[in-house]
Scaffold this active site. Structure first.
Site, mmCIF file in Angstrom:
data_model
loop_
_atom_site.group_PDB
_atom_site.id
_atom_site.type_symbol
_atom_site.label_atom_id
_atom_site.label_comp_id
_atom_site.label_asym_id
_atom_site.label_seq_id
_atom_site.Cartn_x
_atom_site.Cartn_y
_atom_site.Cartn_z
ATOM 1 N N HIS D 85 -0.220 5.942 -6.185
ATOM 2 C CA HIS D 85 -0.501 7.300 -5.732
ATOM 3 C C HIS D 85 -0.097 7.439 -4.268
ATOM 4 C CE1 HIS D 85 -3.256 6.644 -9.092
ATOM 5 N NE2 HIS D 85 -3.275 7.948 -9.252
ATOM 6 N N MET D 119 -1.784 -2.012 -2.006
ATOM 7 C CA MET D 119 -0.321 -2.018 -2.091
ATOM 8 C C MET D 119 0.310 -1.646 -0.752
ATOM 9 S SD MET D 119 0.103 -3.328 -4.912
ATOM 10 C CE MET D 119 1.867 -3.461 -4.628
ATOM 11 N N GLU D 120 -0.329 -0.734 -0.035
ATOM 12 C CA GLU D 120 0.203 -0.351 1.274
ATOM 13 C C GLU D 120 0.240 -1.568 2.204
ATOM 14 O OE1 GLU D 120 -1.613 1.530 -0.637
ATOM 15 O OE2 GLU D 120 -0.379 3.340 -0.744
ATOM 16 N N ASP D 134 16.061 -10.556 7.805
ATOM 17 C CA ASP D 134 17.341 -9.890 8.066
ATOM 18 C C ASP D 134 17.853 -10.210 9.464
ATOM 19 O OD1 ASP D 134 19.516 -8.024 7.787
ATOM 20 O OD2 ASP D 134 18.375 -6.615 8.994
#
Lengths: 166, 166, 166, 166, 166, 166
Positions: D85, D119-120, D134
């Protein structure tokens, strides 16, 4: 912004003690009605202004594109500005006035939230100006624009109004 | 931009004959090396400038956040500016110099493409300025910034350089 | 990665001389065929693994969601990783094998470009793992995953393969 | 995660009865204060760690980029993870500690919402790790990282804390 | 939509008095429980339908991809539709029934908000249909789909149901 | 689409052998000039059509918003449709004709690429229709629209034209 420096609100709140950027905690802040107005002024060659102001359909669409781009960008503020909180805007309006050789773009943002909507208004005004630039840059690459906050209301820090603005 | 109006490049190429906004056809244009530099100048209160210039880590991160936000926004240009083509940028750099009370943000964008990268540079400079504003607005809401293109090269319309720029 | 340090490829190429992050210039690099494979291994409770492996439709959809999320995330790499260049991927594939209590996610990315696709593969594998976690976290919050590059080919730095990989 | 299996919370709530993925209904859930902390640990070659830890400005910016990327990714969680959500985060913080050859990234997310922010936090930690990868992959392609939830509080399922964490 | 025209709700609320598009002010509207269902019907060649309905795994994934794409698109509604407000959806579900040679996609969206979720349902249904088209267009380019709102509830304008729907 | 089934192009190319969705490999395909046209037809109440067709500025902006939304969505195709490749569009145009009570939206997309642009045209037409719906739904919730591909050219599968189209 007057002489009340030293106040707690004069701290760079986006930095943790170690100086690291973070999204400040607004969890304890009250949900209040927020509003901000920002302005971008696009300056151009007289011939560009005439072209922009004259044509009926062209003008309609150039300005329509700029207004819509501004509105859409306001909704992307938290994606563009790293430390901005996501906000559910209740209203965004971008108006453009062609006046005295200048396109004056006023962007208004409103929300009921724990944090202000200054950045949403600033992003809307800037993006509308950038869109205007994009659409006429072929005839006037030298166009410039400036951006500023005009006013904001709501929240703990209260109302603010740029000097000289009604 | 001098007096050579009348030239085909003086048409608002983002509008169809009926005056409707569209993404112009660049399919026939040659893929050439493109480069553009845009500049944003952020003006602030002397005390804000001192704060920004003084602290080591804080400054580091405020400017780092602004630089990164500018780079990321450059990659989002075609999403923000309705009629911009998507471009695969080969390089983006955002440098910020604090000088004489002003933060001068120079954004450089480069690509090998059929269309120019002026908007990518303009968007990068604007977003870096907006990020700077966001991070210090708590102490100086009146800050303003202006944005302009400094130079661009590549493409059929050739090189362009703002007057007075070296 | 052996003892050939000192080589020019052992520089942090994302930093300018002044130490500022920027998107490196790849304009002069040749367009070659690029490929990279990354792997995420999701470890879970035995009961979680059984549940994941057993159910027919449920498993189908959990894994389908993870695969699709991985593919979509690969396309967002330049948006997520600040200094990544935008890349037009010619192929992305995410395969998931349930083996020995572990979900092994292999993500392959390919492109014809001036820069490598390692990050695209890494982002795809990570996001597929995160999606798997999201879909079963209600029954196993303690799940963990690790991510690594398995191999990459193409570009000036040539081929690379994780030790022990065929 | 103890022995209370069988409880209704041990169902894969993202699947409908037919086994199809869907975004679960949280409309009836109470708005409570939510918090989650996730951790990513990036392992690298000793020389890479020394390089990362030594340089002053470079380190500053590498870590700044990773922190900012983590924060921005947290706000994109519902875009990346198909069944999450949208959530208005009230706070996000990403801290990075270089310790014993490992970069330990702790991401904290907070909200007042009907659903949790695990999840955040997981996405923020993963993306910060990916960004770190990276930026130093040119010197150490073999770097790996693992990700886990450290703790979460708020909501019906209450508090949870990884074993061994204080 | 019956004969109560003339009512204030029969105004194009997305236009300001000057006729300019804007995001309407919903700040004064009450937060209520909102729900909307939209439907897309995808028509195809009989052989395409047979292929879609027959294969087990293929069908599983084609439909899974369409469902997930629909759910994710619902969350992007305010990004796609210029004048839509951002909404925190509490539930999204996309179900697909293969019936009589037609794929019938029903998308349900729910929220507790100041504004309706019709567009979220419409966008979800459309994007699921587009994804279905994308995945089988190689065998049936002539496929078409239509989209409509089936019902909506909540908000000041109350309930609405397409004629002929139960 | 005639009776040449059995041909290799009659395979669902988005599924791997195991039936799992993936982004197909287009690396070996030639870069050719691609073009596609899609059409959406929006049907509405006669009074709605009159309102849409009558007002000068309002109409201007409603249609301008729909056109711009369509163009912007075309650029987001690979983000919306899970298995679409990112494409650098060289041209996008959305035209809207109000005719016989129907708004006919034609979207044209063009690129020089390894893969076709049918989905870009389909997404543009659909999103323009959705935007139109959004802007007049307050007066006509029952509006519907259908979407189809009209023609496409370029690529190995050659030209295709909907029967009955010139």
């Amino acid at each position: 912004m007057s002489d009340d420096a030293g106040d707690s609100k004069f701290t760079l709140t986006h930095l943790t003690e170690g100086g690291h950027a973070h999204m400040v905690d607004v969890g304890e802040k009250a949900v209040t009605s927020r509003r901000a107005v920002a302005r971008a002024r696009v300056r151009m060659q007289p011939e560009t202004f005439v072209k922009l102001a004259a044509g009926d359909t062209p003008k309609g669409d150039v300005l329509a594109a700029a207004r819509i781009a501004g509105i859409q960008a306001a909704k992307k503020t938290s994606e563009l500005i790293p430390l901005c909180h996501g906000i559910q805007l209740t209203r965004v309006e971008v108006s453009i006035v062609l006046d005295g050789g200048i396109a004056v773009i006023d962007a208004t943002a409103e929300a009921r939230d724990r944090t202000g909507v200054e950045m949403e208004a600033m992003v809307a005004a800037s993006t509308a100006a950038l869109t205007l630039y994009d659409m006429v840059k072929a005839i006037d690459r030298g166009m410039t624009f400036d951006v500023c906050l005009v006013q904001k209301s709501g929240g703990k820090s209260g109302d603010w109004r740029r000097e000289g603005e009604p």
